[in-house]
Design a protein around this motif. Sequence first.
Motif, short mmCIF file in Angstrom:
data_model
loop_
_atom_site.label_atom_id
_atom_site.label_comp_id
_atom_site.label_asym_id
_atom_site.label_seq_id
_atom_site.Cartn_x
_atom_site.Cartn_y
_atom_site.Cartn_z
N ALA A 126 2.80 -48.75 30.30
CA ALA A 126 1.63 -48.73 29.42
C ALA A 126 0.35 -48.67 30.25
O ALA A 126 -0.62 -47.97 29.88
N GLU A 127 0.32 -49.37 31.38
CA GLU A 127 -0.87 -49.35 32.23
C GLU A 127 -1.08 -47.95 32.82
O GLU A 127 -2.22 -47.45 32.89
N ALA A 128 0.01 -47.28 33.23
CA ALA A 128 -0.11 -45.92 33.77
C ALA A 128 -0.64 -44.95 32.71
O ALA A 128 -1.48 -44.08 32.99
N ASP A 129 -0.17 -45.12 31.47
CA ASP A 129 -0.66 -44.25 30.41
C ASP A 129 -2.13 -44.52 30.12
O ASP A 129 -2.91 -43.58 29.84
N GLY A 130 -2.55 -45.79 30.25
CA GLY A 130 -3.95 -46.09 30.06
C GLY A 130 -4.83 -45.46 31.13
O GLY A 130 -5.93 -44.95 30.84
N VAL A 131 -4.34 -45.48 32.39
CA VAL A 131 -5.09 -44.85 33.47
C VAL A 131 -5.17 -43.34 33.23
O VAL A 131 -6.24 -42.71 33.44
N ARG A 134 -10.03 -28.97 38.69
CA ARG A 134 -8.78 -28.87 39.43
C ARG A 134 -8.29 -30.25 39.89
O ARG A 134 -7.14 -30.62 39.63
N THR A 135 -9.16 -30.97 40.59
CA THR A 135 -8.73 -32.29 41.08
C THR A 135 -8.51 -33.26 39.93
O THR A 135 -7.59 -34.09 39.97
N GLY A 136 -9.34 -33.15 38.89
CA GLY A 136 -9.14 -34.03 37.74
C GLY A 136 -7.82 -33.78 37.06
O GLY A 136 -7.10 -34.70 36.68
N SER A 137 -7.48 -32.49 36.89
CA SER A 137 -6.20 -32.14 36.25
C SER A 137 -5.03 -32.62 37.09
O SER A 137 -4.03 -33.15 36.57
N ASN A 138 -5.14 -32.44 38.41
CA ASN A 138 -4.04 -32.88 39.27
C ASN A 138 -3.85 -34.40 39.20
O ASN A 138 -2.71 -34.91 39.21
N ALA A 139 -4.97 -35.13 39.14
CA ALA A 139 -4.86 -36.59 39.05
C ALA A 139 -4.21 -37.01 37.74
O ALA A 139 -3.34 -37.91 37.72
N ILE A 140 -4.60 -36.35 36.66
CA ILE A 140 -4.01 -36.68 35.35
C ILE A 140 -2.52 -36.38 35.35
O ILE A 140 -1.70 -37.17 34.86
N ILE A 141 -2.14 -35.23 35.92
CA ILE A 141 -0.72 -34.85 35.96
C ILE A 141 0.07 -35.84 36.82
O ILE A 141 1.17 -36.28 36.45
N ALA A 142 -0.48 -36.23 37.99
CA ALA A 142 0.23 -37.14 38.89
C ALA A 142 0.45 -38.50 38.24
O ALA A 142 1.55 -39.07 38.31
N VAL A 143 -0.58 -39.02 37.60
CA VAL A 143 -0.43 -40.32 36.94
C VAL A 143 0.56 -40.22 35.78
O VAL A 143 1.39 -41.11 35.56
N GLY A 144 0.50 -39.10 35.04
CA GLY A 144 1.44 -38.92 33.93
C GLY A 144 2.88 -38.86 34.40
O GLY A 144 3.78 -39.45 33.79
N GLU A 179 8.31 -41.41 35.33
CA GLU A 179 9.36 -41.93 36.22
C GLU A 179 9.62 -43.40 35.94
O GLU A 179 10.76 -43.86 35.92
N VAL A 180 8.53 -44.14 35.74
CA VAL A 180 8.69 -45.56 35.39
C VAL A 180 9.46 -45.68 34.08
O VAL A 180 10.35 -46.54 33.93
N GLY A 181 9.16 -44.80 33.12
CA GLY A 181 9.88 -44.83 31.84
C GLY A 181 11.35 -44.53 31.99
O GLY A 181 12.19 -45.14 31.34
#
Length: 489
Positions: free
Chosen positions: A59-64, A77-87, A92-94
């Motif tokens: 849940a914390e990862a989804d919030g980030v 570009r960097t914003g999209s990559n960060a969103i994809i990486a956190v997602g 993986e945690v799920g």
Amino acid sequence: MAELTPSGSGEAPRPSAPPPDGMLRIRGGVGGLSYQFEELLAGAAALDGVVRRLCALEAEADGVRRALFGYQPDSYRTGSNAIIAVGEAGQEVGRVRAELEHIAVQVRASRREYEFTEARNALLLRMGLAGPEYGTGQQMFGLPGVRDQVERGVAMAPHGLVLLLGLPVPVAGVAAALSGPTDVRRAVRELSMAPGLAFLKPRPVTVVGRHSGAGDVDLSPAGLLRRAEAVGRNSGDIEILQVDGGDGRAWVVVVPGTQLGGLPEGTNPFDAAGIAEGLGYDSQETTAAIRQALREAGAEAGEQLAVVGYSQGGIHAMNLSRDKAFLAEFDLKYVLTAGSPVGGITPEPGIGSLHLEHQHDWVPGADGVANADTKERVTVTLTNGLAMPPPQDFGLGPGHRLENYAAGAEAVSASRDPSLLASTAALAAVVGAGGTASVTRFSLRREPLPAPGAVTAPGPNRGAGVPPPRPPAPGAGPATAREPLGVPG
């Protein structure tokens, strides 16, 4: 428990018999089935805790990830990559969380299946339906020994009764299963009420003499059992050792087996009536005498002790482990028995016990109840071959000889089985490693039966017609000669 198919082979694991440990067959303890059930539940609960933490992390990862949406226009570009990486990290945690949830479910299902199988086999055995055709594991260790046959015969007495009444076998089995095993305690009490058997009823037991000394003692299980044999040579005696235990001064009580003869009839607390007192009346009078002996030996309230008993002595020893008055005064930590029918006695929590039984000794099965399989209670069945003694020395059978149990106790001390390692360590934690100890032999006597027709005024806690105990003559003690109180011969 060992598996015939290793984990990861693609096949369902199947349990197998535990590896042999010489002549020892071990039940209970930290390696026992019941404790393994507890461990399975504890493991599933631990997995549940990890799952909860992973849920919070997911849940914390989804919030980030959602918080990063507002910064995406600043640098697509960097914003999209960060969103994809956190997602992806959150996914993986799920996946790990879902896998652990699945494992926890399987662990609980495994425990349920094991418990169902154990309950099913126990029910079939009580109904008299045992063998490979019913899928029970009775043949795992070969044919049942004398102990198992006697234990089952006593437990199945209701089954035999309904068969005697002419009921069909399936109906008889169901009726016996519903009625439960034989209540030996109740049977002994009712037997003592029968005409001519009043001598089986308990009578006060008191300390009438003592003899103290000092010597080197062997506090291993084998050494303590050999002391029980030496103590049993003097009718009506028990022995109390004062030792340097693991946490300071501690005590060991040694109670012998059944003794016939050697004292006036009915006055030896360890005669046949002592068995009735132990099985039917929770050793109430013998327990009171042991408490008196401990106080006279110098034991103080709250001090730790262990109790050792052979045959009948094991019944009295285990009854101490559930006597609330005794446990309120002394801190009983451990009970060692050999050749004793103690399956129907449940000790209070926190008291460890080790029971030695031979597969061809009928005495441990005489109460019709198998010893419980718990973390603190270990039962060792000896399976070694026995030499047939001459008829005059047969006694209760070759399997019941105490020296045979002492040899089994030596094998217990040499075993690397986890249950036995933990059990013998628990004994050593109470009594220490041995050495010089204070040794006191106490002579116990049961109040004699009143003469026929005698009428006396009842004293405190005594019934009508029971005379008060006679004081011993100066220096009186057992009629038999005593031996040195050091290492038994």
